[in-house]
Enzyme design. Structure first.
Site, PDB file in Angstrom:
ATOM      1  N   ASP A  68      -4.498   1.090  -2.283  1.00 51.96           N
ATOM      2  CA  ASP A  68      -5.858   0.766  -2.737  1.00 51.96           C
ATOM      3  C   ASP A  68      -6.822   0.680  -1.553  1.00 51.96           C
ATOM      4  O   ASP A  68      -6.626  -0.113  -0.632  1.00 51.96           O
ATOM      5  CB  ASP A  68      -5.871  -0.560  -3.475  1.00 51.96           C
ATOM      6  CG  ASP A  68      -5.088  -0.524  -4.771  1.00 51.96           C
ATOM      7  OD1 ASP A  68      -4.578   0.545  -5.129  1.00 51.96           O
ATOM      8  OD2 ASP A  68      -4.986  -1.572  -5.432  1.00 51.96           O
ATOM      9  N   GLU A 303      -8.348  -1.531 -14.197  1.00 53.99           N
ATOM     10  CA  GLU A 303      -8.241  -1.897 -12.785  1.00 53.99           C
ATOM     11  C   GLU A 303      -9.417  -1.387 -11.955  1.00 53.99           C
ATOM     12  O   GLU A 303     -10.050  -0.393 -12.272  1.00 53.99           O
ATOM     13  CB  GLU A 303      -6.934  -1.339 -12.214  1.00 53.99           C
ATOM     14  CG  GLU A 303      -5.686  -1.960 -12.843  1.00 53.99           C
ATOM     15  CD  GLU A 303      -4.450  -1.716 -12.015  1.00 53.99           C
ATOM     16  OE1 GLU A 303      -4.042  -2.627 -11.277  1.00 53.99           O
ATOM     17  OE2 GLU A 303      -3.894  -0.608 -12.110  1.00 53.99           O
TER      18      GLU A 303
END
Length: 436
Positions: A68, A303
């Protein structure tokens, strides 16, 4: 896909020189991504990313997995450039750790580059021992007058006997320095800025050990229409899991409700996108607001939610997995998006279904954690490549060598996205890890 197919791209809207208007939550329920809308999800040439070739992947961080990722931005959302440097932050872990275990020891590292492509690893953003959580998960970062505000997810607690998944939103305020040797940070202070209270966002206790629990991914956003400042984040709709039910607006219109049988198990899926408004000058106090979007009975995880503005339209993007869709809905690992004409508007799915970017069918887990930048570039990381018939949930049961061999753990090729009103299209593939 190397040729530009369409010239129209996303653009940041400058702050409007009008009387400040306050964005207030609607009294009714938040916008819902319905079962009917999600049932239209389908890959096609406009939303399917080009295949990532395994032999072309190059690791960007020596001896580390990278996943990420988020860029350092200015308050208006644009990618910051500080004395010629661009900066990105990413979750990292040593690459001798099994890929599936990396989340349990994640730390935030930073990288810097003059051209937004050749990244030099600068080390840990801050001392994780001074931060909240037994480890730190994804967030966002904004620079203002030389000071950096790094929002992150504090996961677990220091000193816990075993790995826990409690999640709180945290902020690190620090100083940023630039020299001939590159970028460095110092003088960090840490604060917990938001915890779920069970009114709008489910607490871990309310989740009752359900599918997956979420209260994470704080993303800073300044509303150009009002000048007000927010963080958006991923959550789950409040209430005890065993008491939640599917409402008509979660299913669809009357005709769809009458013709479609929705599984009883669907009520266990309750992902939403949360919002909090700034209530202090130092970014340490925030007012919890109702969610702007819910996916009850549709999807468990929305998300890394983030906003991009184009004209007067708000574009809300989220990431999701195939396995987090409720029974009866076939959605790929991909980037999904919605649009509205106000912050608390009635968000409608882009491309009718919400699907914006999908991994190709023959490499369905090749990338994840997409972030749309203001110019329409979409960054992500290389996830699992060439798994064959193995699903994402089955990877951890495979031989160790298999798990290492098929995980990417580095930035993926950047995609160029075109958007026009409520439609999007992938129009180009750029270099690996390109951020501009």
């Amino acid at each position: 896909m190397k040729k530009v197919l369409m010239a129209s791209v996303l653009a940041v809207t400058s702050v409007l020189p009008t009387t400040m208007l306050h964005a207030e939550p609607k009294s009714e329920s938040p916008a819902a991504w319905s079962h009917q809308e999600a049932s239209k999800i389908e890959r096609d040439s406009s939303n399917t990313a080009p295949l990532i070739e395994k032999e072309e992947i190059e690791q960007m961080a020596p001896n580390h997995w990278v996943w990420d990722t988020w860029p350092l931005r200015n308050k208006d959302g644009s990618v910051a450039k500080v004395n010629g440097y661009k900066v990105i932050f990413a979750l990292t872990a040593p690459d001798d750790v099994l890929p599936g275990k990396r989340h349990d020891i994640a730390t935030i590292r930073y990288f810097y580059s003059k051209n937004g492509q050749d990244w030099k690893m600068g080390g840990e953003a801050f001392d994780p021992e001074q931060a909240y959580g037994s480890r730190q998960w994804a967030g966002s970062a904004m620079v203002e007058d030389g000071k950096i505000h790094l929002f992150y997810t504090a996961t677990g607690r220091k000193g816990e006997d075993g790995i826990t998944y409690e999640q709180r939103l945290a902020l690190a305020n620090g100083e940023m320095s630039v020299s001939k040797d590159g970028i460095s940070f110092s003088d960090w202070s840490h604060d917990i800025i938001l915890e779920p209270q069970g009114e709008y966002y489910q607490t871990e206790e309310q989740s009752e050990g359900g599918i997956l629990y979420s209260f994470r991914d704080p993303w800073y956003f300044e509303d150009p229409k009002t000048g007000e400042e927010y963080i958006t984040f991923e959550g789950n709709s409040a209430g005890h899991a065993s008491e939640q039910t599917c409402q008509p607006r979660n299913i669809g219109d009357e005709q769809y409700q009458g013709s479609t049988e929705v599984s009883n198990e669907a009520s266990a899926y309750n992902g939403n996108v949360g919002l909090a408004k700034l209530d202090s000058e130092d970014y340490t106090e925030w007012e919890t607001l109702p969610p702007v979007l819910e996916a009850d009975c549709v999807n468990q995880q929305l998300e890394r939610p983030h906003f991009v503005m184009k004209g007067n339209q708000y574009y809300l993007f989220v990431d999701s997995h195939k396995f987090t869709f409720s029974p009866g809905i076939e959605g790929p690992d991909g980037l999904y998006g919605f649009t509205a004409d106000s912050l608390y508007g009635n968000y409608e799915p882009l491309n009718e279904s919400g699907l914006v970017v999908a991994n190709p069918e023959d490499n369905p887990f090749q990338a994840y954690s997409w972030i749309v930048l203001p110019n329409g570039n979409v960054i992500s990381f290389v996830n699992y490549i060439d798994l064959g018939d193995v699903s994402l949930k089955e990877v951890g049961a495979q031989p160790v060598d298999f798990q290492y061999e098929h995980f990417g753990g580095t930035l993926a090729p950047t995609l160029k996205l075109s958007i026009h009103k409520d439609e999007t299209r992938i129009v180009n593939e750029l270099q690996y890890g390109k951020v501009n």
